[in-house]
Design a protein around this motif. Sequence first.
Motif, PDB file in Angstrom:
ATOM      1  N   ALA B 134       0.743  -1.216   0.007  1.00  9.67           N
ATOM      2  CA  ALA B 134       0.158   0.020  -0.095  1.00  9.67           C
ATOM      3  C   ALA B 134       0.931   1.224  -0.100  1.00  9.67           C
ATOM      4  CB  ALA B 134      -0.892  -0.048   1.290  1.00  9.67           C
ATOM      5  N   ASP B 135       1.968   1.396   0.672  1.00  8.00           N
ATOM      6  CA  ASP B 135       2.979   2.492   0.619  1.00  8.00           C
ATOM      7  C   ASP B 135       3.470   2.679  -0.742  1.00  8.00           C
ATOM      8  OD1 ASP B 135       2.787   2.452   3.481  1.00  8.00           O
ATOM      9  OD2 ASP B 135       4.755   1.422   3.760  1.00  8.00           O
ATOM     10  N   GLN B 136       3.289   1.844  -1.649  1.00  8.77           N
ATOM     11  CA  GLN B 136       3.948   1.935  -2.984  1.00  8.77           C
ATOM     12  C   GLN B 136       2.634   1.995  -3.830  1.00  8.77           C
ATOM     13  OE1 GLN B 136       7.293   0.990  -4.054  1.00  8.77           O
ATOM     14  NE2 GLN B 136       7.720   0.708  -1.777  1.00  8.77           N
ATOM     15  N   GLY B 137       1.216   2.334  -3.180  1.00  8.28           N
ATOM     16  CA  GLY B 137       0.129   2.359  -3.975  1.00  8.28           C
ATOM     17  C   GLY B 137      -0.219   1.250  -4.964  1.00  8.28           C
ATOM     18  N   PHE B 138       0.280   0.118  -4.338  1.00  8.48           N
ATOM     19  CA  PHE B 138       0.008  -1.240  -4.903  1.00  8.48           C
ATOM     20  C   PHE B 138      -1.089  -2.205  -4.509  1.00  8.48           C
ATOM     21  CE2 PHE B 138       0.907  -5.538  -6.103  1.00  8.48           C
ATOM     22  CZ  PHE B 138       1.490  -5.676  -7.112  1.00  8.48           C
ATOM     23  N   SER B 139      -2.008  -2.298  -5.136  1.00  5.15           N
ATOM     24  CA  SER B 139      -2.919  -3.208  -4.448  1.00  5.15           C
ATOM     25  C   SER B 139      -2.804  -4.684  -4.687  1.00  5.15           C
ATOM     26  CB  SER B 139      -4.272  -2.645  -5.033  1.00  5.15           C
ATOM     27  OG  SER B 139      -4.709  -3.363  -6.308  1.00  5.15           O
TER      28      SER B 139
END
Lengths: 160, 160
Positions: B134-139
């Motif tokens: 999530a920190d990387q915007g990855f779901s």
Amino acid sequence: MASRPKPHDHAACVSDAMARAEHICAETGARFTPLRRRVLERIWAGHKPTGAYEILEDLGRDDGKPVAPVTVYRALDFLMAHGLVHRLNSLNAFIGCPRAGAGHEAVFLICEDCKRVAEIDDPAVGETLARDAADQGFSVSTQMIEVMGRCPDCQAAAHG
Amino acid sequence: MASRPKPHDHAACVSDAMARAEHICAETGARFTPLRRRVLERIWAGHKPTGAYEILEDLGRDDGKPVAPVTVYRALDFLMAHGLVHRLNSLNAFIGCPRAGAGHEAVFLICEDCKRVAEIDDPAVGETLARDAADQGFSVSTQMIEVMGRCPDCQAAAHG
DNA sequence: TGATGTAATGTAACGTTATAACGTGTCAAT
DNA sequence: ATTGACACGTTATAACGTTACATTACATCA
């Protein structure tokens, strides 16, 4: 151009990776031969996981002469042994390591849409796993952590 | 017998697994056909990761008639879709899920010596990974966590 | 310098894992 | 009885990876 989220100077990024590789091999006395260099270049070329046979075909195309699978696998073994590339087991593919040199247990975020891979390095994950394993009396040698999902770009593209 | 570390009533353990499978399929209206049952039985038979072609050969041996790879892979796809077996990417092999039914993100401890696999289920691992992603915007959609090393028995056997 | 040892690469064949494409049977619901 | 969905059969082929052995490149040191 200034407002684009990711300018990403690809040429620079690749040549950085090659320079790092050269440095690491020089340090360890390993021979960074033309073949190994070409394989590593090919892997970095796309910033995407690359299959062994894809590399193989590209090498063959470059100089009319076809290359045998074993040639590619040997180069890949060398590159992996020196921490220059990682193997992604869930894809049967290989990717350049952006942190080459730093011994690490990587975690891969693999985008199911665009296939791009981000490598993150959270020591907490490995520690938790090591503790869990130790609870069972299991001693850890290596780990493989691959997380599938969607990268930010592809989420946006799907106007999700 | 009473003092052996792991009595492990294998017959019971397998028949439990089969009963669970039947139950799960009945619940979801899925068809637990003879073929699928045979494949699942074969997977449970050894408590070890089992390759698709190993299953294939056993099935062919059972009843003179040879079986095609695709037949086995289809059964495996079904079993995976219903959470009855897991695929171990690092081994290209399959193993029965002892927690079938409970949706879970498993962590596998794979013994490099005896090849036996323990499945552990620490929510903390998945949570940490999800947070990192999530920190990387990855779901995240799915994870694959395989830890290689040595099981307690094999450490002891190596009088480590 | 040229014999020697080792690492790297070449060559050919093979083994293993997985899927594609299309046909047939089975069975339940309308 | 037909239709439609699903499971399974059949054949072929794609994709991935290794074994075994021959040859070449390169360093070293007698």
